[in-house]
Design a protein around this motif. Structure first.
Motif, PDB file in Angstrom:
ATOM      1  N   VAL A   1       0.837  -1.204   0.000  1.00 44.46           N
ATOM      2  CA  VAL A   1       0.000   0.000   0.000  1.00 44.46           C
ATOM      3  C   VAL A   1       0.869   1.250   0.000  1.00 44.46           C
ATOM      4  N   LYS A   2       1.847   1.293   0.858  1.00 41.37           N
ATOM      5  CA  LYS A   2       2.690   2.493   0.956  1.00 41.37           C
ATOM      6  C   LYS A   2       3.532   2.676  -0.307  1.00 41.37           C
ATOM      7  N   THR A   3       3.993   1.575  -0.887  1.00 43.55           N
ATOM      8  CA  THR A   3       4.753   1.668  -2.130  1.00 43.55           C
ATOM      9  C   THR A   3       3.888   2.210  -3.259  1.00 43.55           C
ATOM     10  N   MET A   4       2.668   1.701  -3.374  1.00 42.47           N
ATOM     11  CA  MET A   4       1.763   2.166  -4.431  1.00 42.47           C
ATOM     12  C   MET A   4       1.416   3.648  -4.251  1.00 42.47           C
ATOM     13  N   LEU A   5       1.201   4.068  -3.038  1.00 43.14           N
ATOM     14  CA  LEU A   5       0.886   5.482  -2.796  1.00 43.14           C
ATOM     15  C   LEU A   5       2.042   6.379  -3.206  1.00 43.14           C
ATOM     16  N   ARG A   6       3.245   5.949  -2.859  1.00 36.13           N
ATOM     17  CA  ARG A   6       4.422   6.758  -3.221  1.00 36.13           C
ATOM     18  C   ARG A   6       4.583   6.837  -4.741  1.00 36.13           C
ATOM     19  N   LEU A   7       4.514   5.686  -5.401  1.00 36.61           N
ATOM     20  CA  LEU A   7       4.680   5.672  -6.856  1.00 36.61           C
ATOM     21  C   LEU A   7       3.499   6.342  -7.560  1.00 36.61           C
ATOM     22  N   GLY A   8       2.309   6.191  -6.995  1.00 38.43           N
ATOM     23  CA  GLY A   8       1.131   6.785  -7.607  1.00 38.43           C
ATOM     24  C   GLY A   8       1.158   8.303  -7.608  1.00 38.43           C
ATOM     25  N   ARG A   9       1.887   8.866  -6.665  1.00 39.58           N
ATOM     26  CA  ARG A   9       2.031  10.324  -6.617  1.00 39.58           C
ATOM     27  C   ARG A   9       3.133  10.800  -7.558  1.00 39.58           C
ATOM     28  N   GLU A  10       4.044   9.894  -7.898  1.00 35.90           N
ATOM     29  CA  GLU A  10       5.193  10.271  -8.718  1.00 35.90           C
ATOM     30  C   GLU A  10       4.969  10.017 -10.207  1.00 35.90           C
ATOM     31  N   ARG A  11       4.076   9.098 -10.546  1.00 35.48           N
ATOM     32  CA  ARG A  11       3.949   8.656 -11.931  1.00 35.48           C
ATOM     33  C   ARG A  11       2.503   8.697 -12.415  1.00 35.48           C
TER      34      ARG A  11
END
Length: 284
Positions: free
Chosen positions: A157-167
């Motif tokens: 979840v935390k990985t997806m949130l981080r990447l989802g904000r960047e890409r």
């Protein structure tokens, strides 16, 4: 009920600390007090408690491929030593394991007595722990779970949130299916089972995972939607995302036995996801 918990900073250990029920006192042993690379020291640390929960583990799946000996000490020898000490003291012992003890074939949920066949070092190390705990001969409960997520530590979840904000777009594997499991739900389940076992309930091997089953790509899609992120998820097969450790394609777990034994249904991970997102937004 006095609970001794191995683990302090991991996802489940942190939820055990936050969710300690009324009438329960929990003492947590971090690495400085109980190093899992020293199984004898872990066993010696067990005292002044009514039940022991092992929420500490080697969880770096890919790293285990290069360091299997160390992973097997942490996931195999350490819980074996804990279980043997608990057996000698007459204490119930609860231990967390994983769907990675199976080979991930088929599409049916794995029942608890399905033959184990780990695909990699991490799974082998966790299976060694299961076998050692059972061989210790005491009253133990092995709780296999999958895809643990929370607002703490490193998780999907935390990985997806981080990447989802960047890409704007992400590719995520769609052929691995399992049940995301909120760490808080695991903590609650462990406390319920621990209380029952101090009152004479049997242990054994049980499965506990979130519902409904979903692919990583489907999970990622819902994370983006629930978080209000515009990042688009594109499905790919596991073969397009090679990793040092091979992941099981089928991580579905049959949890009916745990529900029957302790009255705890599979948790809805969608509710857990909303709670995680809310906690992370408050912490931002």
């Amino acid at each position: 009920m006095r609970v001794l918990v191995f683990g302090q900073t991991g996802q489940v250990a942190r939820e055990l600390a936050r969710r300690c029920p009324a009438g329960v006192t929990a003492r947590f042993l971090g690495r400085d007090q109980a190093d899992l690379m020293d199984p004898a020291a872990c066993a010696a640390a067990i005292a002044d408690c009514d039940v022991v929960i092992n929420a500490a583990a080697w969880t770096a799946v890919d790293k285990a491929e290069a360091e299997e000996t160390a992973a097997t000490v942490v996931n195999g020898a350490a819980p074996t030593a804990m279980a043997a000490r608990c057996a000698a003291l007459g204490l119930p012992f609860l231990h967390i394991s994983t769907d990675y003890v199976f080979d991930g074939t088929g599409e049916a949920p794995f029942i608890t007595d399905h033959p184990t066949a780990p695909l990699g070092a991490y799974g082998r190390s966790k299976l060694a722990g299961e076998q050692g705990v059972l061989a210790a001969g005491g009253r133990s409960l092995i709780l296999r779970t999958s895809w643990v997520v929370s607002a703490h530590g490193a998780n999907f979840v935390k990985t997806m949130l981080r990447l989802g904000r960047e890409r704007d777009t992400l590719t995520v594997v769609a052929d691995q299916i399992g049940g995301p499991t909120p760490a808080g739900a695991i903590a609650d389940a462990l406390y319920t089972a621990a209380k029952a076992m101090t009152q004479g309930a049997p242990g054994g091997i049980h499965h506990f995972a979130g519902a409904p089953d979903i692919s990583w790509a489907g999970f990622a899609r819902l994370i983006m939607a629930r978080a209000g992120l515009a990042c688009q998820i594109h499905d790919i097969p596991s073969s397009a995302y090679p990793t040092p450790a091979k992941r099981p394609l089928n991580s579905r777990l049959d949890c009916t036995g745990f529900t029957a034994a302790f009255g705890i249904p599979r948790p809805d991970w969608r509710t857990g996801l909303d709670e995680i997102l809310q906690e992370l937004s408050h912490a931002a």
